[in-house]
Design a protein around this motif. Structure first.
Motif, short mmCIF file in Angstrom:
data_model
loop_
_atom_site.label_atom_id
_atom_site.label_comp_id
_atom_site.label_asym_id
_atom_site.label_seq_id
_atom_site.Cartn_x
_atom_site.Cartn_y
_atom_site.Cartn_z
N GLU A 1 0.83 -1.21 0.00
CA GLU A 1 0.00 0.00 0.00
C GLU A 1 0.87 1.26 0.00
N LEU A 2 1.88 1.29 0.86
CA LEU A 2 2.77 2.46 0.95
C LEU A 2 3.54 2.67 -0.34
N ARG B 1 2.66 2.26 -3.26
CA ARG B 1 1.83 2.75 -4.36
C ARG B 1 1.32 4.17 -4.13
N ILE B 2 1.77 4.80 -3.05
CA ILE B 2 1.38 6.19 -2.80
C ILE B 2 2.08 7.09 -3.81
N GLU B 3 1.32 7.90 -4.49
CA GLU B 3 1.90 8.81 -5.47
C GLU B 3 2.41 10.07 -4.78
N THR B 4 3.57 10.53 -5.21
CA THR B 4 4.18 11.72 -4.61
C THR B 4 4.52 12.72 -5.70
N THR C 1 7.19 11.29 5.66
CA THR C 1 7.73 10.42 4.61
C THR C 1 9.02 9.74 5.07
N ARG D 1 7.88 6.81 6.85
CA ARG D 1 7.41 5.84 5.85
C ARG D 1 8.58 5.07 5.26
N GLY E 1 0.72 7.17 6.08
CA GLY E 1 -0.15 7.12 4.92
C GLY E 1 -0.74 5.77 4.57
N HIS F 1 -3.51 4.12 5.01
CA HIS F 1 -4.87 4.32 5.52
C HIS F 1 -5.73 3.06 5.42
#
Length: 312
Positions: free
Chosen positions: A10-11, A13-16, A125, A128, A197, A199
């Motif tokens: 999940e982490l 695939r977080i877009e930044t 981050t 993360r 992040g 969630h």
């Protein structure tokens, strides 16, 4: 697949779209589990993982934020599960020193002095990255436990201090040559997942925690009710035993009328609680009934009754 891998997927695939936040994440990730390659006068970076999504993320962040040449090598793990292992290499070159200096991968100073950790968002981050690089979390249905493992005590202290800025009370322990930053309570772990992040994982853990809490509350209520019921039964049995002992060693007829009344009332209703006995007492209150029952007990003891033996 483990819950830890679910969280990392999940982490990953977080877009930044924030270069400083990306670099802070790389700082946490590479300081946690990266390695420096030295070739002649140049240095490179090596990162290895069994998580394909994480390997892609690291590669993407390195190429987007630094002018470095990279390569990915996929090998087969020799361990029992024989998973693929993805090795991300930043090839040694003069330009790599820019990344090394900015990320302070060779610095002996506190990471908290790094400008990349100046903002609140970059601290998020960074955590993360630290979790992605060396973190694990137990499956929600089991005990609550989240940890991040590093071989550098100073870096472990940095992680704790950054977590404290989010009111997360992490603890530190050591195991052989490793330092473990950990959280042991569900609420703190949920807060940490929110900070970094994750969630979806946070909601899953929160749902399980609510069910666990409800189940525990029900169990406590049942246990309390059972204990109270046992107490009521034990008291009623003792009272009946005392009354029967008096009847056998002198007779209830020798008692005062008010004691005879309550003795016969208890014999008629041997199983009910003191509160329920009030309903059958014709206006006599709980304290009055309790006083008379205690008086009957005293009389039974005076006639030679052994209460301890009677309770067995």
């Amino acid at each position: 697949m483990s819950f830890s891998n679910d969280v990392k997927n999940e982490l990953s695939r977080i877009e930044t779209n924030d270069a400083d936040a990306d670099k802070a994440e790389l700082l946490g990730l590479l300081r946690m589990s990266g390695a420096v390659i030295i070739r002649g006068m140049n240095v490179g970076i090596h990162f290895s993982t069994e998580n394909a999504a994480l390997a892609r993320r690291v590669l993407h962040m390195l190429k987007n934020n630094y002018q470095v040449q990279t390569e990915v090598v996929i090998t087969r793990s020799r361990r029992l599960k024989k998973n693929n292992r993805y090795q991300v290499h930043v090839l040694p070159a003069p330009k790599v020193s820019v990344a090394m200096n900015e990320l302070q991968l060779l610095s002996v100073e506190s990471d908290l002095k790094n400008p990349l950790l100046a903002s609140h968002n970059c601290k998020r981050t960074f955590l993360r990255g630290a979790f992605l690089g060396g973190g694990s979390i137990s499956r929600p249905a089991s005990d609550y436990h989240l940890e991040m493992v590093t071989g550098n005590e100073n870096f472990a202290q940095t992680i704790i201090k950054v977590m404290q800025s989010f009111s997360l009370r992490a603890k530190l322990t050591d195991r052989k040559n490793e330092y473990i930053v950990y959280l042991k309570d569900g609420e703190s772990i949920i807060s940490f997942l929110s900070v970094i992040g994750a969630h979806n994982a946070m909601m899953e853990l929160e749902n399980v925690r609510i069910v666990k809490e409800m189940r525990n509350n029900v169990n406590r209520a049942v246990n309390c009710e059972t204990a109270n019921l046992n107490k009521v039964v034990k008291a009623a049995v003792r009272q009946v035993s005392c009354i029967k002992y008096i009847d056998e060693h002198g007779g209830l007829a020798q008692l005062a009328p008010n004691l005879q009344e309550i003795a016969r009332l208890r014999l008629t209703h041997p199983d009910v609680s003191l509160n329920d006995l009030v309903e059958y007492a014709g206006g006599l209150g709980k304290s009055g009934i309790n006083h008379r029952l205690k008086k009957l007990q005293e009389i039974a003891v005076g006639l030679g009754m052994d209460l301890e033996k009677a309770d067995k």
